[in-house]
Design an enzyme around this catalytic site. Structure first.
Site, PDB file in Angstrom:
ATOM      1  N   ASP A 255      34.988  45.427  42.736  1.00  0.00           N
ATOM      2  CA  ASP A 255      36.429  45.635  42.900  1.00  0.00           C
ATOM      3  C   ASP A 255      36.702  46.665  43.998  1.00  0.00           C
ATOM      4  OD1 ASP A 255      39.096  45.159  42.569  1.00  0.00           O
ATOM      5  OD2 ASP A 255      39.315  46.396  40.773  1.00  0.00           O
TER       6      ASP A 255
ATOM      7  N   HIS B 167      33.395  40.425  42.752  1.00  0.00           N
ATOM      8  CA  HIS B 167      34.822  40.818  42.800  1.00  0.00           C
ATOM      9  C   HIS B 167      35.010  41.794  43.953  1.00  0.00           C
ATOM     10  CE1 HIS B 167      38.755  41.832  40.598  1.00  0.00           C
ATOM     11  NE2 HIS B 167      38.801  42.412  41.791  1.00  0.00           N
TER      12      HIS B 167
ATOM     13  N   LYS C  98      42.623  33.015  40.376  1.00  0.00           N
ATOM     14  CA  LYS C  98      42.797  34.376  39.872  1.00  0.00           C
ATOM     15  C   LYS C  98      44.159  34.528  39.218  1.00  0.00           C
ATOM     16  CE  LYS C  98      41.883  38.721  39.320  1.00  0.00           C
ATOM     17  NZ  LYS C  98      41.635  39.767  40.296  1.00  0.00           N
TER      18      LYS C  98
ATOM     19  N   HIS D  84      42.885  39.266  35.762  1.00  0.00           N
ATOM     20  CA  HIS D  84      43.200  40.699  35.722  1.00  0.00           C
ATOM     21  C   HIS D  84      43.815  40.934  34.348  1.00  0.00           C
ATOM     22  CE1 HIS D  84      44.475  44.695  37.410  1.00  0.00           C
ATOM     23  NE2 HIS D  84      45.189  44.607  36.297  1.00  0.00           N
TER      24      HIS D  84
ATOM     25  N   HIS E 281      37.637  43.004  47.484  1.00  0.00           N
ATOM     26  CA  HIS E 281      38.816  42.913  48.354  1.00  0.00           C
ATOM     27  C   HIS E 281      38.395  43.287  49.765  1.00  0.00           C
ATOM     28  CE1 HIS E 281      41.596  42.786  44.856  1.00  0.00           C
ATOM     29  NE2 HIS E 281      40.620  43.479  44.290  1.00  0.00           N
TER      30      HIS E 281
ATOM     31  N   HIS F 168      36.781  43.311  36.023  1.00  0.00           N
ATOM     32  CA  HIS F 168      36.796  44.782  35.984  1.00  0.00           C
ATOM     33  C   HIS F 168      37.207  45.342  34.623  1.00  0.00           C
ATOM     34  CE1 HIS F 168      41.050  44.110  36.588  1.00  0.00           C
ATOM     35  NE2 HIS F 168      40.966  43.885  37.871  1.00  0.00           N
TER      36      HIS F 168
END
Ligand code: OTD
Ligand code: ZN
Ligand code: ZN
Length: 352
Positions: free
Chosen positions: A256, A17, A104, A141, A19, A179
């Site tokens: 994350d 995970h 996602k 999420h 970004h 997460h």
């Protein structure tokens, strides 16, 4: 794996995970990740979001161009599509054929750049049906977004009102609860009934293993410890640490790591996200060592993720040493800077 108190050798981990954003900043954040990880799940919450196979392919080639410019040849980005109310079953089939790793689910408004997210999961049933049939995972999420639910309760409420009904309606869907931050989520994933066809897993970040919500308010407001889902009480941190270090293959590494420039964090309305990529493995090693479970780190970091996604495990080995690494107060981020997790302090373990 041969372990001494000062060195741990493990198969190279992946980040399930991550970004990395787009444009100028990609090269900076990608370099930190590729130093430690062989692969990473690349989150699709760009502006505009990565909603189609064509957009994901274009994003992937921009990432590849950055890797080439950095001279990195041993890192593989795994692309994810952003689920919307309008994602078609046809797009899911195309995604499967083109090697997209998953979809996602962002409840609209739940986190950074999630405005285009799903307003009602019922709108996605045709896409979810196709994902279930094709065995393509849904990454979630897991927070409800309504303003009348307390921010510290949003994950637990999501389990009861969205996740459990979803699993009843799609009993063969593969799900990653991303997460996780609460005891409720850790226990839900641990205790969920699974079969040969379905499965559920969860990723856990370093910040949720190492800090509780006091860290956001220690001596004053600490914007660099603010992320979503927000840090919770100590009892939740303990439950997450227990899950991560239990050896249960349903729990694996996902940092994350979510870069925002210093100015965007240190603001009247600061962005959510912790930048852990600089020494994420050192942070995880600290967490595992704190409960005497360093021997469980390799499964969590290197085995259970690829096993869940149906990908081969890595073969190269890396070594972590119990050698304090100083974390800079700031790092370059495009033409700005970023404040990493633990800035100005040390992490007890570093990559050799
Ligand atoms: N959480 N920040 C971001 C994403 C995550 O929910 C997440 O995955 C981000 O900045 O993209 C954050 O706090
Ligand atoms: Zn999220
Ligand atoms: Zn994220």
């Amino acid at each position: 794996m041969t372990n001494s108190p000062t060195h741990i050798q493990l198969i190279q981990p992946d980040d399930w995970h991550l970004h990395i954003r787009d444009g100028e900043v990609v090269k900076d954040v990608l370099a930190d990740t590729a130093r430690q990880f062989a692969r990473a799940i690349i989150m699709p919450n760009l502006k505009p979001p990565v909603t189609t196979v064509a957009l994901a392919k274009a994003y992937q080639s921009r990432i590849d161009a950055n890797l080439k410019a950095l001279g990195i040849t041993n890192f593989l980005p795994l692309m994810i599509l952003y689920l919307t109310d309008n994602t078609s079953a046809e797009e899911v089939r195309k995604a499967k054929a083109e090697g997209i790793a998953g979809f996602k689910l962002y409840p609209a408004g739940a986190t950074t750049n999630s405005d285009a997210g799903v307003s009602d999961i019922k709108h996605c049933y045709q896409a979810l049906e196709a994902m279930q049939v094709l065995g393509i995972p849904l990454l979630v999420h897991g927070e409800v977004t309504s303003a009348d639910i307390d921010i510290f309760d949003r994950e637990a409420v999501f389990i009861d009102t969205v996740l459990e009904p979803l699993r009843k309606d799609f009993p063969e869907l593969k799900i990653v609860f991303e997460h996780i931050t609460t005891k409720q989520a850790a226990h839900y994933v641990r205790d969920a009934a699974i079969s040969k066809k379905n499965s559920i897993a969860a990723t856990i970040t370093p910040q949720h293993l190492l800090m509780n919500r006091n860290a956001i308010f220690a001596g004053g407001i600490r914007p660099h410890n603010y992320c979503l889902p927000v840090l919770k009480r100590e009892e939740h941190r303990i439950a997450l640490l227990e899950a991560a270090t239990s050896g249960n293959a349903r729990f694996f590494l996902g940092t994350d790591s979510a870069p925002h420039a210093k100015g965007a964090k240190e603001a009247a309305c600061g962005c959510a996200g912790c930048y852990s990529a600089f020494n994420a493995l050192g942070l995880y090693a600290e967490a595992f060592e704190s409960v005497g479970k360093l021997d469980k780190l390799e499964g969590f970091a290197s085995f259970f993720g690829p096993d869940f996604y149906g990908l081969p495990r890595n073969s190269k080995k890396i070594t972590l040493a119990k050698q304090a690494q100083a974390i800079p107060v700031e790092l370059p981020l495009g033409d700005a800077t970023i404040v990493p997790l633990r800035a100005g302090e040390t992490v007890a373990w570093s990559l050799v």
